[in-house]
Design a protein around this motif. Structure first.
Motif, PDB file in Angstrom:
ATOM      1  N   GLU A  10       0.842  -1.198   0.000  1.00 44.72           N
ATOM      2  CA  GLU A  10       0.000   0.000   0.000  1.00 44.72           C
ATOM      3  C   GLU A  10       0.875   1.245   0.000  1.00 44.72           C
ATOM      4  OE1 GLU A  10      -3.627   2.141   2.518  1.00 44.72           O
ATOM      5  OE2 GLU A  10      -3.080   0.042   2.881  1.00 44.72           O
TER       6      GLU A  10
ATOM      7  N   LEU B 177       1.731   4.978   0.842  1.00 42.80           N
ATOM      8  CA  LEU B 177       1.423   5.930   1.914  1.00 42.80           C
ATOM      9  C   LEU B 177       2.039   7.273   1.541  1.00 42.80           C
ATOM     10  CD1 LEU B 177       2.221   3.636   4.977  1.00 42.80           C
ATOM     11  CD2 LEU B 177      -0.016   4.040   3.920  1.00 42.80           C
ATOM     12  N   GLU B 178       1.191   8.288   1.403  1.00 45.08           N
ATOM     13  CA  GLU B 178       1.671   9.605   0.977  1.00 45.08           C
ATOM     14  C   GLU B 178       1.719  10.554   2.164  1.00 45.08           C
ATOM     15  OE1 GLU B 178       0.739  13.011  -2.447  1.00 45.08           O
ATOM     16  OE2 GLU B 178      -0.558  11.261  -2.235  1.00 45.08           O
ATOM     17  N   ASN B 179       2.895  11.061   2.434  1.00 43.57           N
ATOM     18  CA  ASN B 179       3.123  12.062   3.481  1.00 43.57           C
ATOM     19  C   ASN B 179       2.857  11.511   4.884  1.00 43.57           C
ATOM     20  OD1 ASN B 179       3.883  14.015   1.565  1.00 43.57           O
ATOM     21  ND2 ASN B 179       1.741  14.540   1.189  1.00 43.57           N
TER      22      ASN B 179
ATOM     23  N   GLU C  33       0.664  12.283   7.019  1.00 49.26           N
ATOM     24  CA  GLU C  33      -0.739  12.073   7.364  1.00 49.26           C
ATOM     25  C   GLU C  33      -1.165  10.625   7.168  1.00 49.26           C
ATOM     26  OE1 GLU C  33      -0.295  16.405   6.873  1.00 49.26           O
ATOM     27  OE2 GLU C  33       0.384  14.678   5.713  1.00 49.26           O
ATOM     28  N   ALA C  34      -0.632   9.960   6.161  1.00 53.75           N
ATOM     29  CA  ALA C  34      -0.943   8.547   5.934  1.00 53.75           C
ATOM     30  C   ALA C  34       0.045   7.628   6.644  1.00 53.75           C
ATOM     31  CB  ALA C  34      -0.953   8.238   4.434  1.00 53.75           C
ATOM     32  N   TYR C  35       1.318   8.048   6.687  1.00 53.19           N
ATOM     33  CA  TYR C  35       2.385   7.175   7.177  1.00 53.19           C
ATOM     34  C   TYR C  35       2.388   7.014   8.692  1.00 53.19           C
ATOM     35  CZ  TYR C  35       7.203   5.476   7.841  1.00 53.19           C
ATOM     36  OH  TYR C  35       8.309   4.751   8.203  1.00 53.19           O
TER      37      TYR C  35
ATOM     38  N   ARG D 281      -0.330   4.749  10.464  1.00 61.42           N
ATOM     39  CA  ARG D 281      -0.194   3.315  10.175  1.00 61.42           C
ATOM     40  C   ARG D 281       0.998   2.718  10.916  1.00 61.42           C
ATOM     41  NH1 ARG D 281      -3.422   2.065   5.618  1.00 61.42           N
ATOM     42  NH2 ARG D 281      -2.754  -0.098   5.854  1.00 61.42           N
TER      43      ARG D 281
ATOM     44  N   GLU E 211       3.718   0.346   2.814  1.00 65.42           N
ATOM     45  CA  GLU E 211       3.485  -0.682   3.820  1.00 65.42           C
ATOM     46  C   GLU E 211       3.440  -2.017   3.094  1.00 65.42           C
ATOM     47  OE1 GLU E 211      -0.278  -2.293   6.448  1.00 65.42           O
ATOM     48  OE2 GLU E 211      -0.031  -0.116   6.245  1.00 65.42           O
TER      49      GLU E 211
ATOM     50  N   ARG F  85      -1.167   9.543  -8.359  1.00 67.59           N
ATOM     51  CA  ARG F  85      -0.664  10.553  -7.422  1.00 67.59           C
ATOM     52  C   ARG F  85       0.365  11.467  -8.106  1.00 67.59           C
ATOM     53  NH1 ARG F  85      -1.279   8.545  -2.004  1.00 67.59           N
ATOM     54  NH2 ARG F  85      -3.015   7.061  -2.038  1.00 67.59           N
TER      55      ARG F  85
END
Length: 423
Positions: free
Chosen positions: A38, A40-42, A44-46, A49, A176, A363
């Motif tokens: 998956e 993960l951008e920036n 905020e996502a990383y 998780r 991830e 993206r």
């Protein structure tokens, strides 16, 4: 799926390195299928998780990072690691002595007292208030939890990867990974942490086969590739060159620090010349001005061949990602500059998965179409004698840089356990 190259390695070949020294191991990791990957951008996502995985850890945490700051991200990570060690999770944290050189003794001591094993890669005292350990850094960003889930990419543990940091917040990516490929990432992280990592026993291979079956609805192929200062000095660069030679339809490279050697530049140019849609997304608002100056020296050479160059200007670009055609992608820590390609310790994952490729392309296309300025040949330096002279010298230097870098005076970097005081 078992990795043949790992099976052939004996326990002696891939056992723990001498105390205090980082591992130098000759292991080439292979492709593994049936992984779930998956993007993960920036931050905020990383960060959510990673932090959730760390909170759920039961037996082991391995974490490597170039930068860890004492800000809201670093403080949250510190507390999560302290809690994990407190419930019996074996926790090893490897930090770079340059990137983490500003961490306070108290911050590290609190981790150490809780049972977190901390080690600094090549720490060095300041001289006249200036850090001098600039070269051959531990630049990887890897987290492995319980040997079953891994995170890898370009995102450090610092608040400047979050949008609310302001105009200097970084644009970046990580992945991830769950599935059989995590075994290789775990094996690599164990070796680099100085802990024993031996060939798999039959029950471990059986567990890995069960993991493959659990992910049989996902055909993601994943391979770990790394760069060290031993037998794998050019592995990441060679992967880029090989895949560029095989590109048929499109190439998109988003890279923060773009100043590659001549052979890689030539493969980018050649791909465009044979009709491949080649797009580079580079820094338009650099966190270091020298990075933009260096990249600009390559523009004329590439633009004249038909390479599209887009400068991202919303905030500093920190990503290190690329895709080729409709199924190949890479995400990791390696920039395409002399430091990453010739000196630093780096790690990328290679991914063959159409769905992941489409997501990454979506993206990057949004970045290039809506947040970038397209360069053209009229904006690149050319025509003047001094530009031509500088260009010639730069390309000649780049062509031989990896060999010259090995001649630079250097001590042997070491992993030094934190003992409650700073060196």
């Amino acid at each position: 799926m078992n990795n043949p190259s790992m099976e052939k390695a004996t326990a002696e070949q891939i056992s723990a390195p001498p105390r205090g020294e980082p591992a130098a191991v000759d292991v080439v990791y292979g492709w593994h299928g049936n992984n779930r990957v998956e993007l993960l951008e920036n931050g905020e996502a990383y960060f959510p998780r990673v932090f959730e995985a760390l909170r759920q850890a039961q037996t082991e945490i391995l974490l490597e990072t170039f930068i860890l700051f004492e800000d809201k991200v670093g403080n949250e990570l510190q507390q999560i690691l302290i809690e994990a060690a407190g419930r019996g999770v074996r926790t090893t944290v490897s930090l770079d002595g340059f990137g983490c050189g500003e961490l306070s003794t108290g911050f590290l001591a609190d981790l150490n007292k809780a049972g977190v094993h901390i080690q600094m890669f090549d720490p060095a005292p300041k001289h006249l208030g200036i850090r001098t350990n600039w070269f051959r850094r531990l630049h990887r960003k890897i987290v492995v939890v319980d040997g079953t889930i891994a995170f890898l990419g370009g995102i450090n543990f610092s608040a400047d990867h979050l949008a609310d940091f302001g105009p200097e917040a970084k644009q970046d990516f990580a992945v991830e990974v769950q599935g059989p490929a995590v075994a290789d990432i775990h094996h690599f992280a164990l070796l680099q942490s100085g802990r024993p990592a031996r060939a798999k026993y039959w029950w471990q291979r059986r567990k890995q086969r069960r993991a493959e079956l659990a992910f049989n609805d996902h055909d993601g192929q994943v391979r770990l590739v790394y760069r060290d200062n031993g037998d794998h000095r050019t592995d990441i660069e060679e992967v880029y060159r090989q895949v560029l030679r095989s590109a048929q339809r499109r190439v998109v490279i988003a890279n923060a620090y773009f100043f590659p050697g001549f052979r890689l530049l030539r493969e980018i140019r050649n791909a465009a010349r044979r009709g491949v849609d080649v797009r580079l997304i580079l820094q338009g608002q650099p966190d270091m001005l020298v990075a933009k100056i260096a990249a600009h020296m390559t523009y004329d050479y590439l633009l004249k061949a038909g390479v599209q160059i887009h400068e991202y200007g919303d905030r500093p670009l920190h990503g290190k990602v690329a895709l080729v055609d409709e199924d190949w992608s890479t995400v990791g820590s390696s920039n395409l500059d002399p430091l990453s390609l010739s000196m630093n310790l780096e790690a990328n994952v290679l991914i063959r998965d159409c769905a992941f490729n489409r997501e990454l392309f979506k993206r990057l296309e949004d970045l290039s179409n809506n947040h970038c300025k397209a360069m053209d040949a009229s904006q690149s330096p050319r025509g003047r004698v001094w530009h031509m002279t500088v260009g010639f010298l730069v390309f000649h230097f780049l062509r031989h840089f990896p060999a010259w870098a090995g001649w630079l005076p250097a001590h042997k970097p070491r992993l030094k356990p934190f003992r409650g005081h700073r060196s």
